[in-house]
Design an enzyme around this catalytic site. Structure first.
Site, mmCIF file in Angstrom:
data_model
loop_
_atom_site.group_PDB
_atom_site.id
_atom_site.type_symbol
_atom_site.label_atom_id
_atom_site.label_comp_id
_atom_site.label_asym_id
_atom_site.label_seq_id
_atom_site.Cartn_x
_atom_site.Cartn_y
_atom_site.Cartn_z
ATOM 1 C CG HIS A 2 -16.351 38.588 10.671
ATOM 2 N ND1 HIS A 2 -17.472 38.930 9.947
ATOM 3 C CD2 HIS A 2 -15.404 38.316 9.749
ATOM 4 C CE1 HIS A 2 -17.197 38.886 8.652
ATOM 5 N NE2 HIS A 2 -15.935 38.520 8.509
ATOM 6 C CG HIS A 52 -13.474 34.124 7.096
ATOM 7 N ND1 HIS A 52 -14.588 33.840 6.346
ATOM 8 C CD2 HIS A 52 -13.506 35.464 7.323
ATOM 9 C CE1 HIS A 52 -15.248 34.968 6.104
ATOM 10 N NE2 HIS A 52 -14.622 35.962 6.694
ATOM 11 C CG HIS A 94 -18.651 38.827 4.609
ATOM 12 N ND1 HIS A 94 -18.960 37.617 5.131
ATOM 13 C CD2 HIS A 94 -17.344 39.041 4.918
ATOM 14 C CE1 HIS A 94 -17.891 37.117 5.746
ATOM 15 N NE2 HIS A 94 -16.896 37.956 5.629
ATOM 16 C CD GLU A 147 -13.783 44.586 4.671
ATOM 17 O OE1 GLU A 147 -14.004 43.546 4.041
ATOM 18 O OE2 GLU A 147 -12.825 44.717 5.457
ATOM 19 C CG ASP A 149 -12.319 39.322 8.068
ATOM 20 O OD1 ASP A 149 -12.992 38.301 7.865
ATOM 21 O OD2 ASP A 149 -12.326 40.288 7.282
ATOM 22 C CG ASP A 150 -9.494 36.229 6.711
ATOM 23 O OD1 ASP A 150 -9.989 35.105 6.901
ATOM 24 O OD2 ASP A 150 -10.007 37.098 5.976
HETATM 25 ZN ZN LIG Z 1 -14.954 38.034 6.654
#
Ligand SMILES: [Zn+2]
Length: 347
Positions: free
Chosen positions: A17, A19, A203, A206, A284-285
Site C-alpha cells: 500500500h 501511492h 480502499h 478507514e 500509504d503516503d
Molecule cells: Zn491509500
C-alpha cells in the site's frame, strides 16, 4: 537485561500500500518544485508529519497538500525518478516485493494521455526492479471523486497491460475520499479488471466504518482491501472478510495522521490479527506522513510486539501479495533466516 532486537529494516517484507506521489522523498519534491518554479505550501517545505482531524476539513487539507505535491510532477524524467527512488528506498528497508499504485489521470495532461503516462511508469518499474533487485508490480487506481466511466477507461487500460512479469499491471484499485462517489457505480470497472485477472484492491473502511467495507464487498469483490482497519468495529463482518481470504493493507501511521485514531496504540491491528486477518502493513503516503514502511513495524515493536510476531506480520504481507509462488517462497525463507539469526544484545 536490555531488550534484544533484530534490525527491522532487514526483515524481508512486501509493501502493498504505497501511492506514487506519496512515495516521493522530500528532497525530490523540493527539487521538482524548484525545477518547475512552483511555490510549495509551508507544510510541504517543513517535512512535518501531517496531523489532521478525521472530518471533511481534515481530509481536504490532506488532499490539498497531496495535490500540491502532485503538481510538481510534470515530465517523463520526474516520473522515472519517483519510481526509481520508491523502489530503491523500499529496497533499503528490506522490501522484496513492492506493489505501488498510481492514477495515471493525474499526470496525463503533461505527458500526452493516460496511456503514455502508464507506459513510462511500467517501463521504469521494470528497469528499477532489475536495478535494485526488488520484485515490482503496478496497481492502476481509479478515483472516487471522478466519474465511474473514467474508472472503466482506467480498468481497460490496466487490463491491456495486465501481467505477472516485472513492471506489469497486477492490480486495480479505487482511492480518494471514502465519502465521495457511489461504490455500486464502480462495479463495472472492477468487472473489467476481474476479467483480466487483476488483483482487486479498492480502499475501504478507514475514514468510514464497517458499512463502507460492506459496500465494497458487495459491489467490488475485493481480493484485498486498502485499510479495512475499522472492520475491528464489526467482528462478524471481519470474520466474513477473513473467511473469504481477503487481505487487509493496514497503514497505522496514516490512520493516526488522518485522525482516524488518536495514537498508534489505539489502531486495532491486534483485533484484526486475533480474528485471523491476513495483514500487510503499508506506509500509504510517506511524503506527507513522514513515516516509511519499517516505521510501521517499529511502531508495533514500541507497543511491545516481539520479533516472532513482527516476522509473522511480514510473512502475511508476502502471502497476500501478487508475487509469484517462487518469489513468495524465497522471501518467506529469508524471513525464517532473519528470525533464526540471534539478535544483537544492546546495552
Ligand atoms: Zn491509500
Amino acid at each position: 537485561m536490555q531488550p534484544v532486537t533484530r534490525d527491522l529494516s532487514t526483515l524481508p517484507k512486501a509493501h502493498l500500500h504505497l501511492h506514487f506521489t506519496g512515495s516521493m522523498l522530500p528532497e525530490t519534491l523540493h527539487d521538482l518544485a524548484e525545477l518547475h518554479d512552483i511555490r510549495l505550501p509551508q507544510a510541504l517545505l517543513s517535512n512535518e508529519p501531517l496531523r489532521v482531524p478525521a472530518d471533511q476539513r481534515g481530509w481536504f487539507r490532506f488532499q490539498r497538500l497531496y495535490t500540491a505535491a502532485r503538481a510538481c510532477v510534470r515530465t517523463e524524467s520526474d516520473m522515472r525518478r519517483i519510481v526509481d527512488e520508491a523502489v530503491a528506498a523500499d529496497r533499503s528497508e528490506g522490501v522484496g516485493r513492492l506493489e505501488i499504485q498510481i492514477d495515471p489521470t493525474s499526470y496525463a495532461g503533461w505527458l500526452g494521455g493516460i496511456t503514455p503516462t502508464l507506459e513510462i511508469v511500467l517501463d521504469e518499474a521494470r528497469a528499477a526492479a532489475a536495478r535494485h533487485h526488488v520484485d515490482v508490480g503496478i496497481i492502476v487506481a481509479a478515483s472516487r471523486i471522478r466519474h465511474p466511466l473514467d474508472a472503466r477507461t482506467l480498468a481497460r487500460l490496466a487490463a491491456h497491460h495486465a501481467g505477472d512479469g516485472p513492471g506489469e499491471v497486477i492490480g486495480f484499485g479505487l482511492s480518494n475520499d471514502e465519502h465521495a462517489g457511489n461504490t455500486a457505480e464502480f462495479a463495472p470497472a472492477f468487472r473489467i479488471a476481474a476479467r483480466a485477472d487483476l488483483a482487486l484492491v479498492p480502499h475501504g473502511g478507514e475514514l468510514r466504518g464497517p458499512d463502507h467495507v460492506a459496500e465494497v464487498l458487495r459491489h467490488l469483490g475485493p481480493d484485498r482491501i486498502g485499510h479495512g482497519i475499522r472492520l475491528a468495529e464489526d467482528p462478524r463482518l471481519l470474520d466474513e472478510v477473513v473467511a473469504r481470504g481477503i487481505g487487509l493493507e493496514v497503514c497505522p501511521t496514516s490512520n493516526v495522521a488522518l485522525g482516524v485514531f488518536a495514537d498508534l496504540a489505539s489502531v486495532p491491528v491486534e483485533t484484526l490479527i486475533t480474528h485471523g486477518a491476513q495483514i500487510a502493513l503499508g506506509a500509504d503516503d510517506p511524503l506527507l506522513f513522514a513515516s516509511r514502511l519499517t516505521d510501521q513495524y517499529l511502531g508495533l515493536r514500541q507497543l511491545g510486539w516481539d520479533d516472532a510476531t513482527l516476522a509473522e506480520l511480514a510473512r502475511s504481507s508476502i502471502r497476500i501479495s501478487r508475487a509469484s509462488s517462487m518469489v513468495k517462497q524465497r522471501l518467506l525463507q529469508a524471513i525464517d533466516q532473519w528470525l533464526a539469526t540471534p539478535p544483537e544484545v544492546t546495552d
